[in-house]
Design a protein around this motif. Structure first.
Motif, PDB file in Angstrom:
ATOM      1  N   LYS A 210      56.363  12.701  20.975  1.00 29.01           N
ATOM      2  CA  LYS A 210      57.423  11.863  20.269  1.00 29.01           C
ATOM      3  C   LYS A 210      57.537  10.682  21.028  1.00 29.01           C
ATOM      4  N   VAL A 211      56.909   9.516  20.128  1.00 29.98           N
ATOM      5  CA  VAL A 211      56.756   8.072  20.754  1.00 29.98           C
ATOM      6  C   VAL A 211      57.784   7.426  20.125  1.00 29.98           C
ATOM      7  N   PHE A 212      58.757   6.532  20.815  1.00 29.51           N
ATOM      8  CA  PHE A 212      59.590   5.804  20.101  1.00 29.51           C
ATOM      9  C   PHE A 212      60.069   4.463  21.514  1.00 29.51           C
ATOM     10  N   VAL A 213      61.110   3.623  20.725  1.00 22.90           N
ATOM     11  CA  VAL A 213      61.340   2.492  21.612  1.00 22.90           C
ATOM     12  C   VAL A 213      62.804   2.785  21.885  1.00 22.90           C
ATOM     13  N   LYS A 214      63.418   2.592  23.030  1.00 25.92           N
ATOM     14  CA  LYS A 214      64.806   2.461  23.364  1.00 25.92           C
ATOM     15  C   LYS A 214      65.295   1.246  24.208  1.00 25.92           C
ATOM     16  N   SER A 215      66.642   0.968  24.078  1.00 27.77           N
ATOM     17  CA  SER A 215      67.023  -0.004  24.939  1.00 27.77           C
ATOM     18  C   SER A 215      67.123   0.543  26.306  1.00 27.77           C
ATOM     19  N   THR A 216      66.807  -0.332  27.383  1.00 25.87           N
ATOM     20  CA  THR A 216      67.134  -0.017  28.763  1.00 25.87           C
ATOM     21  C   THR A 216      67.907  -1.080  29.529  1.00 25.87           C
ATOM     22  N   TYR A 217      68.554  -1.890  28.666  1.00 26.50           N
ATOM     23  CA  TYR A 217      69.275  -3.115  29.404  1.00 26.50           C
ATOM     24  C   TYR A 217      70.721  -2.375  29.658  1.00 26.50           C
ATOM     25  N   GLN A 218      71.383  -2.787  30.725  1.00 24.67           N
ATOM     26  CA  GLN A 218      72.460  -2.066  30.955  1.00 24.67           C
ATOM     27  C   GLN A 218      73.641  -2.298  30.370  1.00 24.67           C
ATOM     28  N   ASP A 219      73.859  -3.517  29.506  1.00 22.84           N
ATOM     29  CA  ASP A 219      74.967  -4.097  28.915  1.00 22.84           C
ATOM     30  C   ASP A 219      74.428  -3.738  27.172  1.00 22.84           C
ATOM     31  N   VAL A 220      75.441  -3.678  26.400  1.00 27.46           N
ATOM     32  CA  VAL A 220      75.296  -3.760  25.112  1.00 27.46           C
ATOM     33  C   VAL A 220      74.582  -4.945  24.509  1.00 27.46           C
ATOM     34  N   THR A 221      73.586  -4.956  23.801  1.00 30.13           N
ATOM     35  CA  THR A 221      72.614  -6.031  23.512  1.00 30.13           C
ATOM     36  C   THR A 221      72.547  -6.065  21.939  1.00 30.13           C
ATOM     37  N   ASP A 222      71.705  -7.180  21.452  1.00 30.89           N
ATOM     38  CA  ASP A 222      71.428  -7.427  20.362  1.00 30.89           C
ATOM     39  C   ASP A 222      69.981  -7.790  19.851  1.00 30.89           C
ATOM     40  N   PHE A 223      69.492  -7.144  18.838  1.00 24.34           N
ATOM     41  CA  PHE A 223      68.258  -7.622  18.504  1.00 24.34           C
ATOM     42  C   PHE A 223      67.834  -8.538  17.438  1.00 24.34           C
ATOM     43  N   TYR A 224      67.067  -9.515  17.452  1.00 24.75           N
ATOM     44  CA  TYR A 224      66.890 -10.241  16.210  1.00 24.75           C
ATOM     45  C   TYR A 224      65.718  -9.759  15.175  1.00 24.75           C
ATOM     46  N   GLY A 225      66.062  -9.526  14.016  1.00 22.95           N
ATOM     47  CA  GLY A 225      65.192  -8.985  12.910  1.00 22.95           C
ATOM     48  C   GLY A 225      64.537 -10.313  12.438  1.00 22.95           C
ATOM     49  N   GLY A 226      64.490 -10.156  10.986  1.00 15.97           N
ATOM     50  CA  GLY A 226      63.641 -10.939  10.039  1.00 15.97           C
ATOM     51  C   GLY A 226      61.828 -10.822  10.340  1.00 15.97           C
ATOM     52  N   GLY A 227      61.822  -9.515  10.843  1.00 12.37           N
ATOM     53  CA  GLY A 227      60.343  -9.015  11.010  1.00 12.37           C
ATOM     54  C   GLY A 227      59.580  -9.619  12.262  1.00 12.37           C
ATOM     55  N   LEU A 228      60.624  -9.923  13.453  1.00  7.91           N
ATOM     56  CA  LEU A 228      60.134 -10.342  14.516  1.00  7.91           C
ATOM     57  C   LEU A 228      60.373  -9.343  15.706  1.00  7.91           C
ATOM     58  N   THR A 229      60.941  -8.141  15.152  1.00  5.51           N
ATOM     59  CA  THR A 229      60.995  -7.076  15.992  1.00  5.51           C
ATOM     60  C   THR A 229      60.288  -5.867  15.435  1.00  5.51           C
ATOM     61  N   THR A 230      59.128  -5.252  15.928  1.00  7.83           N
ATOM     62  CA  THR A 230      58.264  -4.294  15.335  1.00  7.83           C
ATOM     63  C   THR A 230      57.606  -3.137  16.310  1.00  7.83           C
ATOM     64  N   PHE A 231      57.176  -2.145  15.388  1.00  7.75           N
ATOM     65  CA  PHE A 231      56.579  -1.238  16.235  1.00  7.75           C
ATOM     66  C   PHE A 231      55.466  -0.708  15.338  1.00  7.75           C
ATOM     67  N   SER A 232      54.242  -0.516  16.019  1.00  3.16           N
ATOM     68  CA  SER A 232      53.345   0.009  15.303  1.00  3.16           C
ATOM     69  C   SER A 232      52.232   0.750  16.080  1.00  3.16           C
ATOM     70  N   GLY A 233      51.366   1.462  15.566  1.00  2.00           N
ATOM     71  CA  GLY A 233      50.299   2.354  16.221  1.00  2.00           C
ATOM     72  C   GLY A 233      49.311   2.837  15.391  1.00  2.00           C
ATOM     73  N   PHE A 234      48.209   3.252  15.864  1.00  2.00           N
ATOM     74  CA  PHE A 234      47.398   3.977  15.075  1.00  2.00           C
ATOM     75  C   PHE A 234      46.651   4.918  15.993  1.00  2.00           C
ATOM     76  N   HIS A 235      45.965   5.958  15.571  1.00  2.43           N
ATOM     77  CA  HIS A 235      44.909   6.854  16.062  1.00  2.43           C
ATOM     78  C   HIS A 235      43.529   6.351  15.969  1.00  2.43           C
ATOM     79  N   ILE A 236      42.905   6.240  17.168  1.00  5.53           N
ATOM     80  CA  ILE A 236      41.842   5.719  17.435  1.00  5.53           C
ATOM     81  C   ILE A 236      40.847   6.962  17.165  1.00  5.53           C
ATOM     82  N   MET A 237      39.616   6.774  16.122  1.00  4.35           N
ATOM     83  CA  MET A 237      38.620   7.813  16.016  1.00  4.35           C
ATOM     84  C   MET A 237      37.418   7.342  16.332  1.00  4.35           C
ATOM     85  N   PHE A 238      36.814   8.187  17.099  1.00  4.15           N
ATOM     86  CA  PHE A 238      35.464   7.839  17.566  1.00  4.15           C
ATOM     87  C   PHE A 238      34.387   8.642  16.859  1.00  4.15           C
ATOM     88  N   LYS A 239      34.055   8.185  15.517  1.00  3.07           N
ATOM     89  CA  LYS A 239      33.111   8.703  14.834  1.00  3.07           C
ATOM     90  C   LYS A 239      31.828   7.998  14.707  1.00  3.07           C
TER      91      LYS A 239
END
Length: 239
Positions: A210-239
């Motif tokens: 299980k791969v995910f992103v979590k906040s590790t800041y000690q206080d409550v924090t806010d993230f800015y959206g608008g497509g500027l906060t992202t998470f992506s990945g892909f399986h590298i296939m050696f063929k």
């Protein structure tokens, strides 16, 4: 005396006849002159028509040339396709045969935060991305924010996070594999300016991780959206 009068009469009649002839000649000359002018106008008009026809013929000739070139290219493409179809499949490079074709084992995802802000994120809270743009293999879960690897292999993973506009506002996140931190990112917005931090890594994963992103800041924090906060990945296939 009579003789002189006769001579004057004869001369007068002759002069009158000459005047009448001259008048007729003048009228005839004017008619001819008008006719010549009409002919000149007709010639000028025909010359303009000839010029227009030449321009039209030149345009048609250009269009015909372009059509011939297109037909030639189409014929060349057909011949190339016939030659490619004659090549045994085992002699064609695998990357050529597989280009832009998704395999059943292909895995790729791209999720992003499109809401203007994600506020009140606390320590160790998983970041949920509200817009899943790509989810080949259906390995990313929008409800949990987790990417669960379907097969063993190497994966490229990327995270971008953007802090809010508040004064001295900062955030920290960790890219997690189960309970293990793979990498961290930090962003620090200040005095009304956005700030973005990012992670891009290649890592070996096992099926079911299980791969995910979590906040590790000690206080409550806010993230800015608008497509500027992202998470992506892909399986590298050696063929």
């Amino acid at each position: 005396m009579l003789y002189l009068l006769f001579v004057v009469m004869v001369a007068g009649n002759a002069l009158a006849a000459d005047t009448d002839s001259l008048s007729r000649l003048t009228s005839r000359f004017k008619l001819l002159e008008n006719r010549v002018q009409d002919l000149e106008h007709q010639v000028a008009s025909q010359q303009h028509e000839i010029i227009d026809q030449k321009a039209s013929l030149a345009e048609k000739s250009r269009e015909i040339t372009e059509l011939l070139e297109l037909l030639k290219e189409k014929d060349t493409l057909k011949k190339t396709n016939r030659r490619m179809s004659d090549i045994p499949e085992q002699n064609v490079p695998a990357q050529l045969l597989r280009r832009f074709v998704l395999d059943k084992d292909d895995v790729a995802f791209y999720a992003r935060l499109d809401e203007t802000e994600l506020t009140g994120v606390s320590l160790n809270q998983t970041i949920l991305f509200d817009n899943v743009v790509l989810n080949a293999g259906n390995a990313y879960n929008i409800n949990s924010g987790q990417f669960i690897t379907p097969v063993d292999g190497f994966y490229l993973l990327s995270v971008a996070v953007t802090s809010d506009l508040g004064h001295n506002h900062q955030l920290q996140v960790a890219l997690m594999k189960n309970d293990v931190i793979l990498a961290r990112a930090h962003a620090h917005g200040d005095s009304g300016h956005l700030d973005q931090g990012g992670i891009t890594i290649v890592v070996g994963l096992s099926a079911g991780d299980k791969v995910f992103v979590k906040s590790t800041y000690q206080d409550v924090t806010d993230f800015y959206g608008g497509g500027l906060t992202t998470f992506s990945g892909f399986h590298i296939m050696f063929k």
